[in-house]
Design an enzyme around this catalytic site. Structure first.
Site, PDB file in Angstrom:
ATOM      1  N   ALA A 122       0.836  -1.201   0.000  1.00  0.00           N
ATOM      2  CA  ALA A 122       0.000   0.000   0.000  1.00  0.00           C
ATOM      3  C   ALA A 122       0.866   1.243   0.000  1.00  0.00           C
ATOM      4  CB  ALA A 122      -0.930  -0.009   1.212  1.00  0.00           C
ATOM      5  N   CYS A 123       1.212   1.733  -1.183  1.00  0.00           N
ATOM      6  CA  CYS A 123       1.918   3.007  -1.267  1.00  0.00           C
ATOM      7  C   CYS A 123       1.031   4.083  -0.660  1.00  0.00           C
ATOM      8  CB  CYS A 123       2.207   3.374  -2.718  1.00  0.00           C
ATOM      9  SG  CYS A 123       3.298   2.232  -3.569  1.00  0.00           S
ATOM     10  N   SER A 124       1.642   5.063  -0.042  1.00  0.00           N
ATOM     11  CA  SER A 124       0.894   6.162   0.569  1.00  0.00           C
ATOM     12  C   SER A 124       1.605   7.472   0.316  1.00  0.00           C
ATOM     13  CB  SER A 124       0.783   5.958   2.086  1.00  0.00           C
ATOM     14  OG  SER A 124       0.139   4.753   2.378  1.00  0.00           O
ATOM     15  N   ASP A 184       5.645   0.966  -1.797  1.00  0.00           N
ATOM     16  CA  ASP A 184       5.511  -0.441  -1.447  1.00  0.00           C
ATOM     17  C   ASP A 184       5.198  -1.224  -2.716  1.00  0.00           C
ATOM     18  OD1 ASP A 184       5.831   0.076   1.326  1.00  0.00           O
ATOM     19  OD2 ASP A 184       3.791   0.856   1.361  1.00  0.00           O
ATOM     20  N   ASN A 241      -2.972   3.584  -2.417  1.00  0.00           N
ATOM     21  CA  ASN A 241      -3.206   2.906  -3.694  1.00  0.00           C
ATOM     22  C   ASN A 241      -4.691   2.727  -3.978  1.00  0.00           C
ATOM     23  OD1 ASN A 241      -0.490   2.613  -4.012  1.00  0.00           O
ATOM     24  ND2 ASN A 241      -0.448   0.441  -3.643  1.00  0.00           N
TER      25      ASN A 241
END
Length: 190
Positions: A8-10, A28, A185
């Site tokens: 989960a990119c943030s 991520d 994401n």
């Protein structure tokens, strides 16, 4: 309860601290994207239809000359994942399963999804200018390393203005204002 792992990119924006506009971001991704910090001076000519050596937007590809210099993190050597230009506009591309740029409309100049952020960094100083640029172009789905450019984009400028831009069902959806601080994401922002 067992611990669960998530890719989960943030992106988080801190724009109300009276000192500076600060952005943090995680990447991520299940493999290295071969990131390279790259400085691009103003005046560089770009072609939004080229993905490395391949032509991926064959009809009416967008061509431009960079108005602003920028520092970017490239992804797989063919696109921009994150960057900041000399006027303080920042851009951050995150994966989004629901991303759908719609069918190709060759009446609009096309730019592949990997260069979407770079185009805005090259040509806009503010969030408002960046959003206006998108009215006259079409972002085109492509792929690198077997992964499509199913992405959405967060941008912010030196004043703290911010926008999250998504294409869902072929339609552009923009969340614009100082309050749009956190982005992940999935799912879509709203």
């Amino acid at each position: 309860v067992p611990i669960q792992y998530a890719n989960a990119c943030s992106r988080i924006l801190w724009n109300d601290n009276k000192l500076a506009v600060v952005v943090g971001r995680t990447m991520d991704w299940p493999e290295s994207t071969e990131p390279i910090l790259t400085v691009f001076p103003r005046g560089v000519k770009r072609n939004g239809g080229r993905l490395g050596h391949d032509v991926v937007v064959k009809d009416n590809a967008l061509a431009w000359t960079a108005k602003y210099g920028s520092l970017v993190t490239t992804i797989y050597g063919v696109g921009t994942a994150d960057g900041l230009n000399e006027r303080g506009l920042g851009a951050h591309m995150l994966f989004l399963n629901a991303a759908d740029f719609g069918p190709r409309d060759p009446s609009k100049p096309g730019i592949h999804g990997g260069l979407w952020a770079k185009y805005l960094l090259d040509n806009a100083a503010t969030v408002n200018e960046a959003l206006a640029l998108l009215d006259n172009v079409q972002i085109v789905m492509t792929e690198a390393r077997g992964t499509k450019t199913t992405v959405h984009l967060a941008i912010e400028d030196a004043s703290g203005d911010s926008a999250i831009i998504e294409y869902v069902g072929g339609k552009r959806v923009v969340h614009h204002g100082r309050e749009f601080k956190l982005m992940t994401n999935d799912p879509t922002y709203d």
